[in-house]
Design a protein around this motif. Structure first.
Motif, short mmCIF file in Angstrom:
data_model
loop_
_atom_site.label_atom_id
_atom_site.label_comp_id
_atom_site.label_asym_id
_atom_site.label_seq_id
_atom_site.Cartn_x
_atom_site.Cartn_y
_atom_site.Cartn_z
N CYS A 30 -2.49 13.34 4.66
CA CYS A 30 -1.83 13.15 3.36
C CYS A 30 -2.12 11.75 2.81
N ASP A 31 -2.03 10.73 3.68
CA ASP A 31 -2.29 9.36 3.24
C ASP A 31 -3.72 9.21 2.73
N LEU A 32 -4.68 9.77 3.44
CA LEU A 32 -6.08 9.65 3.02
C LEU A 32 -6.30 10.32 1.66
N ILE A 33 -5.65 11.44 1.44
CA ILE A 33 -5.78 12.13 0.15
C ILE A 33 -5.19 11.26 -0.96
N ARG A 34 -4.00 10.70 -0.71
CA ARG A 34 -3.34 9.87 -1.74
C ARG A 34 -4.13 8.60 -2.02
N LEU A 35 -4.70 8.01 -0.97
CA LEU A 35 -5.48 6.80 -1.17
C LEU A 35 -6.73 7.06 -2.00
N ILE A 59 0.83 -1.21 0.00
CA ILE A 59 0.00 0.00 0.00
C ILE A 59 0.86 1.25 0.00
N ASN A 60 1.96 1.23 0.76
CA ASN A 60 2.85 2.38 0.80
C ASN A 60 3.47 2.65 -0.57
N LEU A 61 3.75 1.57 -1.32
CA LEU A 61 4.26 1.75 -2.68
C LEU A 61 3.17 2.33 -3.59
N CYS A 62 1.96 1.79 -3.44
CA CYS A 62 0.86 2.20 -4.32
C CYS A 62 0.40 3.63 -4.06
N LYS A 63 0.45 4.06 -2.80
CA LYS A 63 -0.12 5.37 -2.47
C LYS A 63 0.69 6.51 -3.08
N ASN A 64 1.90 6.22 -3.54
CA ASN A 64 2.72 7.26 -4.17
C ASN A 64 2.54 7.30 -5.68
N THR A 65 1.60 6.51 -6.22
CA THR A 65 1.40 6.47 -7.66
C THR A 65 0.39 7.49 -8.15
N GLY A 66 -0.43 8.03 -7.24
CA GLY A 66 -1.50 8.93 -7.65
C GLY A 66 -2.75 8.21 -8.09
N CYS A 67 -2.75 6.86 -7.99
CA CYS A 67 -3.92 6.07 -8.37
C CYS A 67 -4.83 5.86 -7.16
N LYS A 68 -6.11 5.64 -7.44
CA LYS A 68 -7.00 5.18 -6.39
C LYS A 68 -6.66 3.72 -6.10
N ILE A 69 -6.75 3.33 -4.83
CA ILE A 69 -6.34 1.98 -4.43
C ILE A 69 -7.52 1.27 -3.78
N GLN A 70 -7.75 0.03 -4.20
CA GLN A 70 -8.78 -0.80 -3.60
C GLN A 70 -8.19 -2.16 -3.22
N ILE A 71 -8.90 -2.90 -2.36
CA ILE A 71 -8.33 -4.14 -1.83
C ILE A 71 -9.44 -5.15 -1.56
N ILE A 72 -9.12 -6.43 -1.72
CA ILE A 72 -10.02 -7.51 -1.33
C ILE A 72 -9.89 -7.69 0.18
N PRO A 73 -10.99 -7.79 0.92
CA PRO A 73 -10.93 -7.81 2.38
C PRO A 73 -10.07 -8.91 2.99
N GLY A 74 -10.25 -10.16 2.63
CA GLY A 74 -9.49 -11.21 3.32
C GLY A 74 -9.73 -12.58 2.71
N ILE A 75 -8.96 -13.56 3.16
CA ILE A 75 -9.00 -14.90 2.59
C ILE A 75 -10.36 -15.55 2.74
N TYR A 76 -11.08 -15.21 3.83
CA TYR A 76 -12.39 -15.83 4.02
C TYR A 76 -13.35 -15.46 2.91
N GLU A 77 -13.16 -14.31 2.27
CA GLU A 77 -14.02 -13.93 1.16
C GLU A 77 -13.83 -14.88 -0.01
#
Length: 618
Positions: free
Chosen positions: A515-520, A223-241
């Motif tokens: 800053c993190d919330l804005i980048r995310l 996530i730290n790598l992705c948040k510096n890309t300027g892209c919106k970031i989404q994630i799958i919640p967890g293995i149980y899904e």
């Protein structure tokens, strides 16, 4: 329409099976084609029935072939092979004797034709339906992080739902052996270290992290790598899904600050918690609030004899009541409305239900509001706690757990001072009571009512600016479920008089959080969303502490829970001070109230306005 399509597919299969046998006859008995065909006609009906029966048994007519995977393909192969074998057996022993080589070649051709046209149909559908949209304007170019089963499921769903206007463009995965491979036409082009480069090269708009089994440390790094890309970031919640088959677009959530904390899962002593909650009557004051409602959810899993939710705010109480009734239909649940200030109401409830365990979460907690209304802070926090504590002692509750705060340490505001006085009430009561009175102290809870995260999100959605009181202000943060779990665990350790201090990890700088919330959100701080520094509010500190200087700190058997044992006041002395405080409340003089609080809570030191201003300028 559905039955028509099914009938059409059956007709196509029958045509292909018969075509396969006729082609086999033509190849093997060209000179006797008419004679062998006449023999085949006598068995054609039986052979056709055999193929259709096995195709039906193996669910060839129940699959969406443009979305099929390995399982459907193998079922089709199995059904076709068995249909062919039974057809051969029929022609050899029951029907007319069709030459064996005709039967074998015919079966092979039938399998190839039946499977082949289905595969061609899938290729056609993919080309005709997906290709025009893959390069259409207005598409969001998507990077998938993770080339496993979850990544494949997400890609296939994106391709099947063109209304989303997503274009799966590239995959990254840390498994070097997967680089260069393709999933549904999308190529794995690198690992996590290539994310920044690939985002620029491919002009990516959205990154979806599809690794449900990832541990917290690696998730935070990605996530730290992705948040510096300027892209919106989404994630799958967890293995149980994935195990539930729920790895779908609708289940994907935006990456949030919680994902950046990198908190490891909490290991609980479930037996210790169960020993004091299971088959017991438990009351949670403030049970409709952020922490109180999460406590109720987790208490419900331990099957109490009765769970009582007590809250002054009926809307919150109603919401958690409906949720618990739905999720735990067998739970013996009572939801009662009232205020902890009302000693008669508290007496009425405790005399009727006689709770074994009390979790006292009811409190006013907003620092600036309480600075302007110190009377209300004292009446609700201090006197309310005293009312509930007296009732717990009178009706022989086994445990009383106070939810405290890091703002009780060396308080600079009236809210923190009242919570420190609540701790003193708990420790004084423990000295005279058979009830085990304890307090649990922790910092800010992410996502709770009034926390900075919902405020920042709202400000971002409105286009900014985000308001931060000071560029260097720091706070301890914890997730709501994490805090509730540790409160339950601390209750299991209670011997009486302890102040349990929860390990909050490292303090977080609020400016960096903004800053993190804005980048995310795919935006750039101070370019797309401004961050405005407004200055410290009355009573607000630059940093919070979890222990007072005079407190010692001892370990428990849990690595995230410690015990601080300050010197405690005697109950008689404290009751005298509380009575003096009650009298001063009648004067409605804020200065007198605060001066009295300083006498009772020696560590309470108001922050002067000039100090606040000086801090804000630094």
């Amino acid at each position: 329409m559905k039955n028509f399509k099914r009938l059409l597919v059956i007709c196509i299969d029958l045509f292909l099976v018969n075509l396969a046998y006729l082609l086999a006859i033509d190849l093997t008995f060209y000179d006797s084609f008419t004679e062998i065909t006449t023999i085949y006609k006598q068995d054609a009906l039986a052979i056709n029935c055999i193929f259709i029966v096995f195709f039906t048994l193996f669910k060839l007519y129940d699959s969406l072939w443009y979305l099929t995977g390995t399982d459907e393909f193998l079922m089709a192969v199995g059904g076709s092979v068995l249909a062919g074998l039974f057809s051969i057996l029929y022609t050899r022993f029951l029907g007319n004797t069709i030459p064996l080589n005709v039967s074998v070649i015919g079966v092979v051709f039938a399998i190839c034709f039946v499977l082949g046209y289905r595969i061609l149909y899938r290729v056609y559908r993919r080309y005709m339906l997906y290709a025009p949209y893959k390069y259409a304007s207005g598409q969001k170019r998507v990077m998938i992080v993770g080339a496993g089963s979850a990544g494949a499921m997400i890609i296939n769903e994106i391709l099947s739902r063109r209304e989303l206007k997503y274009n799966p463009t590239v995959i990254v995965d840390d498994d070097k052996s997967k680089i260069g491979k393709r999933i549904s036409g999308v190529t794995v082009e690198g690992d996590r270290e290539d994310i920044l480069r690939i985002v620029k090269e491919k002009e990516i708009d959205l990154i979806i992290i599809a690794i449900p089994s990832i541990d917290e440390k690696n998730k935070m790094e990605i996530i730290n790598l992705c948040k510096n890309t300027g892209c919106k970031i989404q994630i799958i919640p967890g293995i149980y899904e994935i195990l539930k088959g729920d790895a779908t677009i609708s289940k994907i959530k935006d990456v949030d600050v919680e994902d950046l904390l990198g908190r490891d899962p909490i290991n609980l002593d479930n037996k210790g918690i169960s020993d004091y909650i299971t088959n017991k009557t438990v009351i949670v004051t403030g049970g409709g609030g952020s922490i109180g409602s999460e406590l109720c959810r987790q208490i419900a899993t331990f099957k109490p004899k009765m769970l009582i939710i007590f809250d002054i705010y009926e809307n919150n109480a109603y919401d958690i009541q409906n949720e618990l009734k739905y999720n735990y239909p067998k739970l013996n649940l009572k939801v009662l409305i009232g205020s902890v200030r009302d000693s008669e109401r508290i007496e009425e409830i405790f005399s009727l239900y006689r709770p074994d365990v009390v979790f006292h979460a009811a409190a006013h907690k907003h620092v600036p509001l309480m600075e302007d209304s110190p009377k209300e802070a004292i009446k609700n926090n201090v006197l309310g706690t005293y009312n509930v504590a007296l009732a717990a002692d009178k009706y022989n509750a086994s445990r009383f757990v106070l939810i405290s705060t890091d703002k009780a340490v060396n308080p600079t505001n009236i809210m923190g001072a009242t919570k420190r006085l609540c701790e003193m009430v708990v420790q004084a009561m423990d000295k005279k009571s058979d009830t085990e009175f304890v307090a649990v102290r922790f910092g800010n809870v992410l996502g709770s009512n009034g926390s900075v995260i919902p405020l920042f999100k709202k400000q971002i959605s409105q286009g900014g600016p985000i308001t931060v009181t000071h560029k260097n202000i720091t706070r301890f943060f914890m997730l709501i479920p994490e805090a509730a779990q540790l409160v339950l665990q601390a209750g299991a350790f209670a011997k009486g008089g302890e102040i349990f201090v929860l390990d909050m990890g490292k303090p977080v700088k609020i400016y960096d959080l903004a800053c993190d919330l804005i980048r995310l959100s795919g935006l750039e701080p101070n370019r797309d969303i401004k961050i405005k520094v407004t200055g410290l509010r009355p009573g607000e500190k630059l940093y919070e502490e979890l222990l007072m200087s005079e407190e010692g700190l001892t370990n428990t058997s849990h690595n995230k829970i410690y015990i601080g044992k300050p010197s405690s006041i005697e109950i008689n002395e404290l009751e005298t001070k509380l009575e003096e405080l009650r009298r001063i409340l009648l004067e409605d003089n804020h200065d007198m109230i605060k001066e009295k609080m300083k006498q009772i809570v020696p560590t309470y030191q108001e922050m002067l306005e000039n100090e606040t201003a000086a801090d804000s300028e630094n």
